[in-house]
Every structure is written in structure tokens, then in C-alpha cells.
Design an enzyme around this catalytic site. Structure first.
Site, short mmCIF file in Angstrom:
data_model
loop_
_atom_site.label_atom_id
_atom_site.label_comp_id
_atom_site.label_asym_id
_atom_site.label_seq_id
_atom_site.Cartn_x
_atom_site.Cartn_y
_atom_site.Cartn_z
N ASP A 1 142.96 73.09 28.08
CA ASP A 1 142.74 72.70 26.68
C ASP A 1 142.38 73.94 25.88
O ASP A 1 141.53 74.73 26.28
CB ASP A 1 141.59 71.68 26.59
CG ASP A 1 141.37 71.23 25.17
OD1 ASP A 1 142.05 70.28 24.75
OD2 ASP A 1 140.51 71.81 24.50
N GLU B 1 146.75 69.94 22.10
CA GLU B 1 146.49 71.29 22.57
C GLU B 1 146.25 71.33 24.07
O GLU B 1 145.65 72.28 24.57
CB GLU B 1 145.29 71.90 21.83
CG GLU B 1 143.98 71.14 22.03
CD GLU B 1 143.80 70.04 21.01
OE1 GLU B 1 144.81 69.62 20.43
OE2 GLU B 1 142.65 69.61 20.78
N ASN C 1 143.34 75.13 13.30
CA ASN C 1 144.13 74.42 12.28
C ASN C 1 143.44 74.47 10.92
O ASN C 1 144.08 74.71 9.90
CB ASN C 1 144.35 72.98 12.71
CG ASN C 1 145.45 72.84 13.75
OD1 ASN C 1 146.35 73.69 13.85
ND2 ASN C 1 145.41 71.79 14.53
N ASP D 1 150.59 75.41 15.46
CA ASP D 1 151.83 75.17 16.24
C ASP D 1 152.31 76.45 16.91
O ASP D 1 152.78 76.44 18.05
CB ASP D 1 152.91 74.62 15.31
CG ASP D 1 152.66 73.18 14.91
OD1 ASP D 1 153.32 72.68 13.98
OD2 ASP D 1 151.80 72.53 15.55
#
Length: 963
Positions: free
Chosen positions: A833, A876, A841, A850
Site C-alpha cells: 500500500d 493504491e 492526491n 495516477d
């Protein structure tokens, strides 16, 4: 989370009745100063800190700080208040004031200075206690205005805390005492008669009184009279005073910790007894009755734990307890390595009967009192207040280590490491002296009988009169002077038989290979153990509770299984058995429940189950546990993602055309045993039945056809009914242009017309165009096949990274898990993770997010020489398979983590660095491939709770932190 356990028996009158847990910034809190605590109507707990507001769901904290999403003017938060419609008001530094409702934050009018406290009153108005600026009040309609002017009171005074009594009166604690506030009459000071000058806190008592914490003690104000709440607290600065739902009073001090008063008894909890810091900043009682305390050193919870523990501090002769025996009424005998004690269950204390013997075993004595078996001093008996050695019997014992005793119908049986000794009553003409009630009659060993082994560990008589004998080499029973050994060869070669439980028709044995049932009718043996889902082999004692459960003691805590399910497994009508596991997080002082001598656990007349442990006597009241587990389990939707993009489910319920993945994060907000909450989900419109999710609180679906769906979640504690509170979320998946029914109909009609024209044209020119037609048919067929191949590839490939998606990984992992188990090869599954991905973000944009996922995907793809499979799990998260031992797996994954942390990402965003957390589990520790993933997921949560940027392996494997 760390648990500090204080011994207790529940009388609801002392701090020692509570099980203590603490949380700090190391456990996910943004800051260790907990300025305020609140609980919104959806069940979330909220903590105000100087680094933002933290939301807690029982498993993890989520931080909200200054930014466009929250509209906070400053992260420093001092005040929390809740409204009836799930509103949360948060105020703090720079006069920042915001309101959160559901998934949305709304900025409110800024106060002139630091907000110390907030109160949402009964009419919907909002009161603010402001540093150096008195009190500000906003009417309900003003809260939606852009720049309203509040009504102010005592605007040159620092105010600290607010409360509203049941009759609607509002009071404020200030640097100049306590004021009564009225929209019509302003601020009216209460007369203190020079008792104190500064008031830090004000709250409401259950009797309608006003409770005040001041620089000079805690006070009650009622009928215009002031009285001290506790004389012990006079001349102390009291930062908080509250009365809980049980009527007890709680006092926070400036530097002496927390005080608790029930009746006239006051006791203290400070840093020496587990408090994280002696300065008390906040207090809160949640919906389950747990008490939360905020300090300068973190948050603490005091709750009634399922298990309570009695130790040497409560009067036991010693903490290392080997045997317990229920006595008359409310007493329990406890034998420890340091002596013999008698426990009063109701009073929650013990008295030492003897402190010069090491006790191994106990048994009821026909003439009254108990038999006491010791480690090297033979047999004793307790009678009429004194402990006496059974000298006559000890002279005839082959070994003075007495591990099991049973008395029945004039016969005494004593189990030693050198065989079983039978003593019978003396002739009727012999005086029945207490020390010579019995005389030796027989000794049974493996040499002179069919006794499986000489090391006797347990003895019991069943309801048919058979004497059951457990040894270190198996078990058998004595019937009509003959010992009948049992054959455990088909019960995974069980050897050690530590304890028995018998009932009409059956005898159950606790062994080193699970629990074994003997059926009296035909002598059939049946195992309930690892093959059926129990995670460990060795159990010491079986006790049947009034809750129709088997309670099993072990070296790794206490286990509970359903009594009827155990019989069904033994009858081969059920393949697996569910279980609950309890350890130090549930109130035990030590997870090691001792065994090897008898009895290691017992049940009292009141139904309490009592266990001997390496740190005292632990007991559980099944009825009390059932009450704890019967608390409502409100379920909240934490996050909804469409193709990895988080959306506001209250504002949007439509997935755009082309959406490949829909994921849901949910949580049941129960804080008693959050790790044991189980979930089931159903996606109506796609699934016809509920899907059992175990403890996993994430569900994901890929490639859903266009249509309308309802996602539902239900939760429960193990063995409880599924909650009636079902979370539902309705949403739609928009069809692509080619998926729309009208477009498909037009296409079909066009195709029919084309086919008809082609047919007519072919009739006219069949001879000339036959070859051309065949070529056209071939071309169409190839195009359709290519399209089908594209669809198949898309269903198993992640569009963003090009890696395998979750569906492909599930298929591969299932096969790999089975192949590895059949071949005996070790295989490690890991869930990786990206740490703080939401922060990336939020700070850099979702486009950068992304790109980070793509970069990590390419990096992991290049690791294919070391990894047998790589997939994007969702969002993620990535899943990885590594062929090797847990140690090799840790070495590789820790190196992988370090190399990712060293990646240069300047081409994506200057100075950007990412770290990852990895949870690892092995196939040899998992019951099936689903369990393997669940264990890896649990290990990942441990990595997150331990600060991220680390590798954690599942219990039973080694666990490592970041060097």
C-alpha cells in the site's frame, strides 16, 4: 494500541474495575494533546488536537486538518460539539469554526480569538467560549449567513467551558468564576462566597445540580448552595468534572491525573498506574459506556472488559496460578506456585490460606474442604481453617508431585508422574483419623496395566462411573478394575490429555491436537482441531458455559466455540467450526492460561468461567460478555471509489460509462472488540446472496454491467445475530454508447437490413461473388474474435498500470496456493500500500497520483524475476507473490520497500518521495487462499498502525519494523 490492564472484579465502584487502553501519535493520533472528545450520531468518535481533528472507527484514525476540503482556518483544534443531525462543530486557533455533516465540511463565521469550547444548544443555536473574548452566541439561522454578528457576553473575560442543563439554562466557566447566560438577561455571575476565583469547567449533574471544576477543588451548586464534591480534592486545580451514566463522578486535575468517586470512595489514576500524562484536558463517555480521557500525552479509554483478572495485588498468594476450583456459593480456590488462596468472586478479592507450598492440583473433599496436590510436598487437605499434610498417604506415594486428584464413593485417586495411586477407606473398626481416612490399595502404571503412560495429568469420573485418566502418552478409562486405553492414531496422533469434560453420553478431552470427543454408545472418537478451522493445537481445559459454548484454555489465550457446532463437527455434519479468541486486549493480564495439572479452569455456581493463568486468576461472565456484544453496531460508509476516484456518496450515485472497478470501504462502529466484528455484503442486482467477508471491511467489484445496484452491509460480533442496522447505498453504472438498448436496437435493425441486402445481392450475383463473400465472412469472424479477445484481456488487466487486476490475481493466487500446499513449498503473499496516497492526491492532484501508481506498477513489473506474480489490487494497493520462506520473504520485501523509498520522482513532482507499507502472510499459516489474503491484509493494517513505511508479517511469523 497498547493495553494496560488493572486487576478487577466488576462491582462498578472503582477505577480498578476498568480495562485501560492508551493511544498516542504512534498509534495514528495527529498530536498527543487531546483537547476535546465527541461522538457524532453516526457513531464515529472524534478527537480535537493541535494538528487537526482525528476520526476513529475502532481500528484506525483518519485526520482532518486545515485545507480547502475542511475550510479550517487553522489545524489547531480546541473545541468539539455535536448536533442532532450528525453535525460536528470544530473550533480552535485563529477563531476557526467549521461544521461537518456526513461527508461535507462547511465553514462557519470566524470567532475573534481561540475557541476553547462550543455548545450546540437545545434550540439549535451555537455558543462559543472564546479566549479573552468572553462568550459568543449564534442563532440557528445565523449559522448559514455569510458574515453574521453574534450576540456576545462578558467580552473581556477568558471563558473555558460551557454546559446546558436539562431545564435549558446555559452556564459558562471563566477566569472570573461561573456565569449563567441568557439571551434576554445577559451574563449573571453566580455567588461563590470566596470559594474560588477561576472556574475551568462546568457540567450538569444527574440531580439537576451544576458541577464546577475550579482552581480550588470541585464543587456542586444546587438550590443556591455550594458544597465540595470531594474533600480530598480541595486545594487542587480541577480541570474537569463530570458525572457518568452510572452516577460516578470523574475529576481531571492539572498535574495529578484523573480521580474517580463512587459513593464516598475516591481513587486516583495517574502516570504510575498507566495514565499517559497527568494533565487532564478532556473527558467523554461514549455510547457503549466507555470512558475516554484526553491528556497531554495521548488518549486513554477505560472500559469494562469481557475478562477480569485477580492478581497478587488483590490478595492472591502468587500470580503464577496452576489450578482453580469452584467452591461453595461465591468462592473459588486458587493454587499458585507460591501458595493456596480463596477468592470471593462478589467482593473481588482473595485471602491467602497458605504461602509455603507450591500447589499443582485441587479437588473437592468428601469430608469437607478440599484436597490440595503440591509440586514436591505431596498431598494436603484444607479443613476447618487449616491446611494439613496427609502424612500417612504421602508416605505411600511413589512421587510427591501430585498433578490430579479425584474422590468418589470412599475411594481417593491420586495422579503423579510415576503412576496412578488408589487409596480406599479403612475398615469400619479402624478410627477415622483425618490423616488416615484412606489406606493404599493399588498402584497403576504402564508396566502393570494398560495405562497409556505413567505421567498422570488429569482425572475425572463420568456419569456412568468410569474413571477417566489423562496422561502424557494418551488417555484411557478404568472400568471394572480394568484400564481400557484409547487409540488416538486417527486423531492426529494426540498424546497429551490435559483435561476432561463429561456429559451424558459423551466425554470430551483437551489434548495437544485439539479437543477429542468420545461417544459412550459405540466408543467412537472424533477430533475437533486444526483440520476444522481451529488455529492452534494445544488446549488445557474444557468448560461448558451457560451460554452453550465450550470455553477452552491455552497458552495463547482463551477460545470459545459453539457447543452444538463442536458436536456437529464431531458427527461429520459440519466441516468447519467458528471461534472467538480472547487475550490481553480483552482484560487478561497474561495470555498464557496454565495447564498440565487439574483443574486448570472451572465454572462457579453463578456461571462465571474461571481460568488459571501465568498472571493471576482470570474470569469471564458469559452473560456480561453477551451484554457487551449486544450493543448496537451502527455501520457507516467510509469511502466509495469509482475506478480509484473517491466520490461523495451522499452527493453522487452514478458511476460514469466505462467504469471498471467500484470499491466500498465500510465500518461497524463498535468499540468493545472492533477487531472481532464480522461483515457480510450483498450487491443487489449482481449477487443473489450475502457474501461473508470475515473481518474485512473493503468490498470491490470489477466490470459491472450497466444497471442499477444496491450495495448492502451487515455486521455482527462472532456468535451474535447479524445487526438489524443494514447500510445501503444505491448507485447506477452508466452504459457506454454501444451498451445502450436503443443504440443496440438500431444496430440490430441496420444489421438485418444489411444482411437482407447482401442476401439479395448474393442471389443475383452468387456465381461471381462467392469468393468475395467468403473473404468478408472470414474478416467479420476475425474482428469479432479480436473483440472478444480484447474483452477477455480487459477483464483481467488493470487499465492504468497494465498489470493483472484483482480478478486475475484471485485466480492465479488460488491455483498457486493449492500448488504450493501440495508440493510443500513456502509461498508468501503480500499486499503493498502506498503510504499517505490521499495526501499525494490532495497536495499534487489526482493526475500526479495516477502517475505515481503507474511508476510503482512499472517498478514492480520489473521485479518479475523475483516475484512469481504482480497485480494491482485496487486503488493504491498491489498484491505480490514471492516463492520462499517467511525470512526470505521479509528480506526481499523490506529491500523492495527501501528501493521504492529511494525512487527519484522529480519528473512527476519536484522533491516528491513515496513510501510503502507491506503486509505479508505465508501459505503454511493460512487455512485457505482467502485466509492467506485476510492475514496479509491484517498484517498491512498492523504496518499502518505502526507508523507505515515498514513490513509486517502475520502472527505466527516474525514481524519487523523499519530499521
Amino acid at each position: 494500541m497498547s493495553g494496560h490492564i488493572t486487576p478487577s472484579y466488576a462491582k462498578d465502584n472503582q477505577l480498578s474495575d476498568y480495562f485501560i487502553e492508551t493511544w498516542t501519535s504512534a498509534n495514528g493520533l495527529p498530536h498527543n494533546s487531546i483537547n476535546a472528545i465527541a461522538q457524532t450520531s453516526d457513531g464515529y468518535l472524534w478527537f480535537a488536537t493541535w494538528e487537526g481533528v482525528a476520526r476513529y472507527n475502532g481500528l484506525e484514525f483518519v485526520r482532518f486538518d486545515r485545507g480547502p476540503d475542511t475550510q479550517m482556518q487553522d489545524s489547531g483544534t480546541r473545541a468539539l460539539a455535536t448536533g442532532p443531525n450528525n453535525q460536528l462543530y470544530a473550533g480552535g486557533a485563529r477563531g476557526s469554526l467549521v461544521m461537518r455533516q456526513g461527508f461535507s465540511w462547511q465553514g462557519l463565521p470566524t470567532a475573534p480569538s481561540l475557541i476553547n469550547d462550543a455548545l450546540h444548544d437545545q434550540t439549535g443555536g451555537l455558543w462559543l467560549a472564546v479566549e479573552g473574548k468572553g462568550i459568543a452566541y449564534y442563532a440557528p439561522e445565523q449559522l448559514s449567513q455569510p458574515d453574521p454578528t453574534p450576540q456576545t457576553f462578558i467580552d473581556t473575560v477568558s471563558s473555558y467551558h460551557l454546559t446546558q442543563t436539562a431545564d435549558g439554562q446555559v452556564y459558562a466557566a471563566t477566569e472570573k468564576g461561573v456565569y449563567q447566560l441568557s439571551l434576554q438577561h445577559g451574563a449573571t455571575p453566580l455567588s461563590f462566597h470566596n470559594l474560588f476565583r477561576k472556574a475551568f469547567y462546568v457540567s450538569s449533574g444527574q440531580d439537576g445540580s451544576l458541577l464546577v471544576g475550579s482552581e480550588n477543588g470541585a464543587w456542586r451548586y444546587k438550590n443556591s448552595r455550594w458544597t465540595p464534591l470531594a474533600s480530598e480534592l480541595l486545594h487542587q486545580a480541577i480541570t474537569m468534572v463530570e458525572q457518568d451514566s452510572r452516577g460516578a463522578y470523574w475529576f481531571g486535575t492539572l498535574n495529578n491525573g484523573i480521580a474517580h468517586m463512587r459513593g464516598q470512595h475516591v481513587d486516583f489514576l495517574d502516570a504510575h498506574r498507566g495514565l499517559s500524562n497527568n494533565r487532564i484536558l478532556s473527558w467523554f463517555e461514549d455510547n457503549e459506556g466507555s470512558i475516554w480521557i484526553g491528556t497531554n500525552g495521548g488518549a486513554m479509554r477505560l472500559r469494562y472488559a469481557p475478562f477480569v483478572t485477580l492478581t497478587k495485588d488483590n490478595g492472591l498468594a502468587g500470580d503464577y496460578v496452576r489450578t482453580v476450583l469452584a467452591g461453595d456459593k461465591n468462592t473459588v480456590w486458587a493454587g499458585a506456585s507460591e501458595g493456596l488462596s480463596q477468592i470471593d468472586i462478589v467482593q473481588g478479592n482473595a485471602k491467602i490460606l497458605a504461602d509455603d507450598i507450591s500447589v499443582l492440583s485441587l479437588a473437592p473433599r468428601a469430608q469437607g474442604g478440599v484436597w490440595v496436590g503440591t509440586y514436591q510436598q505431596g498431598l494436603y487437605y484444607w479443613e476447618q481453617g487449616s491446611l494439613t499434610p496427609a502424612t500417612t498417604l504421602n508416605d505411600q506415594l511413589p512421587d510427591h508431585e501430585v498433578r490430579a486428584i479425584v474422590e468418589r464413593e470412599g475411594t481417593l485417586w491420586v495422579g503423579t508422574p510415576r503412576g496412578l495411586i488408589k487409596f480406599s477407606s479403612p475398615p469400619s473398626n479402624q478410627p477415622a483419623r483425618a490423616s488416615a481416612v484412606y489406606q493404599k490399595r493399588a498402584r497403576y502404571t504402564s508396566q502393570n496395566s494398560a495405562l497409556p503412560g505413567n505421567y498422570i495429568m488429569s482425572l475425572t469420573f463420568d456419569d456412568t462411573g468410569k474413571l477417566w485418566i489423562g496422561t502424557g502418552s494418551g488417555a484411557g478409562y478404568l472400568h471394572k478394575q480394568t484400564i481400557i486405553p484409547l487409540d488416538f492414531s486417527e486423531q492426529e496422533q494426540a498424546q497429551y490429555v490435559f483435561g476432561f469434560f463429561h456429559e451424558p453420553g459423551y466425554v470430551w478431552m483437551a489434548t495437544d491436537r485439539g479437543i477429542i470427543r468420545y461417544r459412550q454408545a459405540d466408543g467412537q472418537l472424533a477430533l475437533v482441531g486444526r483440520p476444522h478451522g481451529l488455529p492452534i493445537d494445544k488446549f488445557f481445559q474444557i468448560v461448558k458455559g451457560d451460554d452453550q459454548s465450550f470455553w477452552l484454555s491455552s497458552n495463547r489465550g482463551i477460545w470459545r466455540v459453539n457447543y452444538y457446532h463442536a458436536h456437529q463437527v464431531a458427527d461429520n455434519t459440519r466441516t468447519r467450526i467458528d471461534f472467538e479468541h480472547y487475550d490481553q486486549s480483552d482484560g487478561m493480564r497474561n495470555s498464557q492460561a496454565n495447564g498440565g495439572s487439574n483443574p486448570a479452569a472451572t465454572k462457579t455456581a453463578e456461571g462465571d468461567i474461571v481460568f488459571a493463568t501465568a498472571k493471576g486468576v482470570t474470569s469471564v461472565k458469559p452473560t456480561r460478555l453477551a451484554q457487551l456484544l449486544s450493543q448496537p453496531l451502527p455501520i457507516v460508509m467510509q469511502q466509495v471509489r469509482f475506478d480509484g476516484q473517491a466520490i461523495n456518496p451522499e452527493a453522487s450515485n452514478t458511476a460514469p460509462a466505462g467504469t471498471n472497478r467500484v470499491s466500498f470501504s465500510y465500518a461497524a462502529l463498535g468499540y468493545t472488540m472492533p477487531e472481532q466484528i464480522q461483515y457480510r455484503t450483498q450487491l443487489e442486482g449482481f449477487e443473489s446472496e450475502w457474501a461473508y467477508r470475515h473481518e474485512n471491511h473493503i468490498a470491490e467489484y470489477t466490470n459491472l454491467p450497466p444497471g442499477d445496484y444496491t450495495f448492502k452491509v451487515s455486521a455482527r460480533y462472532p456468535y451474535s445475530d447479524w445487526s438489524d442496522d443494514v447500510l445501503s447505498y444505491r448507485f447506477s453504472v452508466t452504459p457506454s454508447l454501444w451498451q445502450r438498448s436503443d443504440i443496440r436496437a438500431l444496430g440490430f435493425l441496420a444489421l438485418v437490413a444489411l444482411a437482407y441486402g447482401a442476401f439479395m445481392w448474393r442471389i443475383r450475383r452468387m456465381q461471381q461473388k462467392e469468393a468475395q463473400l467468403k473473404a468478408l465472412v472470414k474478416e467479420k469472424t476475425q474482428a469479432l474474435q479480436a473483440q472478444a479477445d480484447d474483452f477477455e484481456r480487459m477483464s483481467k488487466e488493470d487499465a492504468l498500470t497494465g498489470l493483472a487486476n484483482r480478478r486475475a490475481f484471485d485466480e492465479y493466487w488460488h491455483l498457486a496456493f493449492d500448488d504450493a500446499n501440495q508440493s510443500g513449498q513456502p509461498l508468501q503473499v503480500a499486499i503493498l500500500d502506498i503510504d499517505h496516497f490521499k495526501r499525494i492526491n490532495d497536495q499534487h492532484s489526482h493526475l500526479v497520483g495516477d502517475q505515481i501508481i503507474q511508476r510503482i506498477g512499472r517498478f514492480l513489473h520489473n521485479e518479475r524475476q523475483q516475484l512469481s506474480h504482480v497485480a494491482r489490487w485496487g486503488g493504491e494497493e498491489f498484491t505480490l507473490l514471492f516463492a520462499g520462506t517467511p525470512a526470505d520473504g521479509y528480506t526481499y520485501f523490506d529491500g523492495l520497500r527501501r528501493r521504492i523509498a529511494a525512487l527519484t520522482l522529480d519528473d512527476i513532482a519536484p522533491s516528491l518521495k513515496v513510501t510503502v507499507s507491506i503486509g505479508v502472510a505465508g501459505n503454511h499459516q493460512a487455512t485457505d487462499y482467502v485466509d492467506g489474503l485476510k492475514q496479509a491484509d491484517q498484517a498491512l493494517y498492523r504496518a499502518k498502525r505502526d507508523g507505515r513505511n515498514c513490513v509486517r508479517q502475520r502472527s505466527g511469523q516474525s514481524s519487523y519494523a523499519d530499521a
